[in-house]
Enzyme design. Structure first.
Site, PDB file in Angstrom:
ATOM      1  CB  CYS A  70      -0.968  -0.040   1.175  1.00 57.51           C
ATOM      2  SG  CYS A  70      -2.367   1.105   0.988  1.00 57.51           S
ATOM      3  CG  HIS A 121      -3.677  -3.343   3.645  1.00 60.62           C
ATOM      4  ND1 HIS A 121      -2.497  -2.988   4.255  1.00 60.62           N
ATOM      5  CD2 HIS A 121      -4.205  -2.195   3.141  1.00 60.62           C
ATOM      6  CE1 HIS A 121      -2.317  -1.694   4.136  1.00 60.62           C
ATOM      7  NE2 HIS A 121      -3.334  -1.184   3.454  1.00 60.62           N
TER       8      HIS A 121
END
Length: 493
Positions: free
Chosen positions: A336, A436
């Site tokens: 991310c 994630h």
């Protein structure tokens, strides 16, 4: 709801942060679910950088996602209607019903609380109308008297909803009787009446040595001690926010050394729990001022303030360590915000995550990222194929504000339906992904560890580990708490 109503609900508040509220709520959800009740979790207001994507496409705290799992449910936005994600020490992104509302400093949000209370009560009423019981988690401590006048997270909510309260304290921190007695004393008379008892958490030793103190507490407060939960060594449930330093298993066999720099606004560090639970992995969180150890793999984590954390990374000299690590053939992975840092440039023209401007990335991938107002919130699954490996199943979730472009995207690694995620450098040393939870699935975890240099090992089933943790705390609550009295408090007995 009115203050005179007595719904089938219970709010667990704590004398301090990390007293055990999240874990006990998860355990109680599992206990009630086992007994046949349709139960749902709820937290009016959460402040955390660990978040989950819900089945209805919103964002909530990860603790409520775990509690939903304890109920046998998919997480939904009503379970945590207000989420605060700090950008700095004094400012946070305010997320209401799963989606960003505004950036506010502490004073502005404190004044805004009366406006957000209707959204909180809407969610609570929907949960109450669709379940037999609701287990509610407080935030921090109800004795924070500087915040009481407009409170929506603890007793302010309990008074509005008319729900009973249990207060939990962590005896492992010390001062447990002062914590419980003092917390009760700082509440108003109506709030004190709402408290139906105490729970002492994480007790080590002979319970007989505690008996005289329990009797004194009950006599002085007029409130029962509903039980004492022992310290459960090795219990694993995801942390609400604090980064845990300890390795969760003993080394066994070949070991891969992984380093994760702790950024100032690190988000979703629970991504690394499956690695910390693996006996073949030695994972070290490196903090400001720490020595940067030699390792096989460096993972740059997610961040709520990517450009600011990139500057923080450089101020610690970690960029130099990463460059040297790559020169010697080590691997680097970014997740991310960490993935965005691996590129050439990071643009934030509208100041989405802080001060507007452009930052030079680390330059390991030919990518540029531009921050945009609309946050990407997706739960995903697909297939991943790393070089010289076969396809494996991958699951995860996306929570990011940036859009990434550049020629490196041609090196696609993960197919998610009609779109792709994940890139790798031409030399195979640098990998980036927006996903994630990518280590949660055993197949994907094994493939990534093989790329990093650890082959032919068994990968623990992280979802089963989480299930075992939920069952373990539920078993302890059944054994050590007066569950009949708790059910009576909830009007379920």
């Amino acid at each position: 709801m009115t203050q005179d109503q007595s719904p089938h609900a219970l709010m667990i508040q704590g004398t301090t942060s990390d007293a055990g509220k999240s874990v006990l709520c998860a355990g109680l959800c599992r206990v009630l679910s086992r007994r046949g009740y349709a139960v749902k979790p709820f937290k009016p207001q959460n402040m955390a950088l660990n978040s989950a994507v819900t089945v209805d496409g919103g964002e909530i705290g990860r603790a409520q996602a775990v509690q939903a799992q304890a109920c046998g449910l998919e997480p939904q936005t009503d379970m945590n209607p207000v989420l605060l994600k700090p950008n700095t020490d004094i400012e946070a992104q305010v997320i209401v019903h799963g989606h960003p509302l505004a950036e506010m400093d502490a004073w502005d949000y404190h004044a805004y609380k009366p406006s957000v209370l209707p959204a909180i009560m809407e969610s609570y009423d929907r949960l109450m109308s669709s379940s037999d019981a609701v287990v509610i988690e407080g935030a921090g401590s109800p004795a924070e008297i500087n915040l009481r006048d407009l409170d929506v997270a603890n007793m302010g909510f309990a008074e509005e909803a008319g729900c009973p309260v249990i207060i939990v304290a962590d005896i492992d921190k010390g001062g447990v009787f002062a914590h419980l007695y003092g917390t009760l004393a700082l509440l108003s008379l109506s709030e004190q009446k709402r408290v139906k008892g105490f729970v002492i958490n994480r007790f080590r030793g002979d319970i007989n040595l505690l008996t005289s103190g329990l009797k004194w507490l009950e006599q002085e407060t007029g409130k029962p001690v509903l039980g004492v939960i022992p310290y459960l060594h090795g219990l694993h449930l995801e942390a609400e926010d604090a980064v845990a330093d300890q390795q969760l298993t003993e080394d066994s066999g070949p070991v891969l050394k992984i380093v994760v720099p702790v950024l100032s606004r690190i988000s979703n560090h629970t991504d690394f729990d499956p690695l910390r639970l693996n006996p073949n992995i030695d994972l070290t969180f490196v903090r400001k001022g720490d020595a940067f150890p030699a390792c096989d793999l460096i993972i740059l984590p997610g961040s709520k303030s990517t450009r600011a954390d990139l500057a923080f990374l450089r101020s610690n000299g970690w960029d130099k360590h990463i460059n040297r690590h790559l020169r010697f053939g080590g691997k680097v992975m970014g997740i991310c915000g960490g993935y965005q840092m691996l590129g050439m440039l990071l643009h934030d023209p509208d100041g989405i995550e802080g001060e507007s401007g452009t930052s030079q990335g680390l330059g390991f991938l030919d990518l540029e990222t531009t921050m945009e107002q609309d946050k990407q919130l997706h739960r995903v699954e697909g297939v991943m194929q790393l070089p010289e490996q076969s396809e494996v199943h991958v699951t995860g979730y996306e929570i990011h504000a940036g859009t990434t472009t550049g020629s490196a995207l041609e090196q696609r690694l993960i197919k998610l339906g009609e779109r792709f995620d994940g890139v790798m450098s031409e030399d195979g040393l640098v990998l980036g992904t927006y996903l994630h939870g990518i280590f949660d699935h055993p197949e994907a975890c094994k493939a990534l560890l093989a790329w990093a240099g650890l082959k032919d090992i068994e990968i623990p089933d992280y979802n089963q580990i989480r299930e075992d943790g939920i069952n373990r705390i539920a078993d302890a609550m059944e054994e050590h708490l007066d569950m009949e009295q708790i059910l009576s408090v909830m009007s379920l007995w």
